[in-house]
Design an enzyme around this catalytic site. Structure first.
Site: not given
Ligand code: 5RP
Ligand code: MG
Length: 218
Positions: A36-37, A64, A67-68, A72, A114, A138, A141
């Site tokens: 994403t970054i 992630k 919308d659209a 996308l 996600e 997930h 972060r």
């Molecule tokens: C953050 C993510 C990262 O890609 C995912 O968390 C994996 O990276 P890391 O192992 O550095 O946490 O989608 O939104």
């Molecule tokens: Mg990621």
């Protein structure tokens, strides 16, 4: 149970930096994630570049999408993504339209939902009915940075999602030492970014993930 794949999350802030990582690490992993970054920093050229340099890897665009879905989805696939992500709070129409773009381009293209933030089992049932095959469990972060660790609740949700027939990717600050937590669960992909990219010896770190995965799931 088949061996989970290893995905490298490229959440680098520039394409040059991401390519420095892939030069070392592409041979060690199965899936290359345009994080994403990285997509925010560099746009679709990052996806295009990864697929043209590594045509034999699965390339995931972790956009992630909220919308659209159609626009996308087409953008990700036409720039070389095999898989893209849509966020769990996206309307079902977004997921359906992104999936339709995937289907137009063949069975290997896919949309992953996600699971960052909140979602419900009713929504999970809707995703299933819409034809979603893959979800990404997930630990966000920011949630991780605030001290959230893997819990029994996470594991029971992951098992329930697997029981519903979803193929699962697991991610969020994963380290090799976290892997045994998921023993017995049919994980499709483990995703790691910082634990590999920022290691003193990134290739050795990726190999350590692979070796532990083989030990537990082999
Ligand atoms: C953050 C993510 C990262 O890609 C995912 O968390 C994996 O990276 P890391 O192992 O550095 O946490 O989608 O939104
Ligand atoms: Mg990621």
């Amino acid at each position: 149970m088949s061996l989970p794949m290893l995905q490298l999350a490229l959440d680098n802030k520039s394409l040059a930096d991401a390519l420095a990582s892939t030069r070392l690490l592409a041979p060690e992993v199965d899936v290359l994630e345009c994080g994403t970054i990285l997509v925010c920093a560099e746009g679709m050229q990052a996806v295009r570049c990864l697929k043209s340099l590594y045509p034999n890897h699965i390339v995931l665009a972790d956009i992630k999408a909220a919308d659209a879905g159609s626009i996308l989805g087409a953008m990700c696939y036409d720039n070389g993504a095999d898989w893209m992500t849509a966020i769990c709070c996206a309307p079902i129409a977004t997921i359906q339209t992104a999936l339709a773009e995937a289907k137009k381009r063949g069975v290997e293209r896919d949309v992953q939902v996600e699971l960052t933030g909140t979602w419900t089992w009713e929504e999970a049932t809707l995703w299933k009915e819409a034809g979603v095959r893959q979800v990404v469990y997930h630990r966000g972060r920011d949630a991780q940075a605030a001290g959230q660790s893997w819990s029994d609740e996470d594991l029971s949700k992951i098992r329930k999602l697997a029981g519903m027939g979803f193929q699962l990717s697991i991610t969020g600050g994963l380290t090799v030492d976290d892997l045994p937590l998921f023993k017995g669960i049919p994980v499709k992909v483990f995703i790691a970014g910082r634990a590999i990219r920022d290691a003193q010896d990134p290739a050795a770190a990726a190999r350590a993930f692979k070796a532990r995965i083989a030990e537990i799931w082999g």
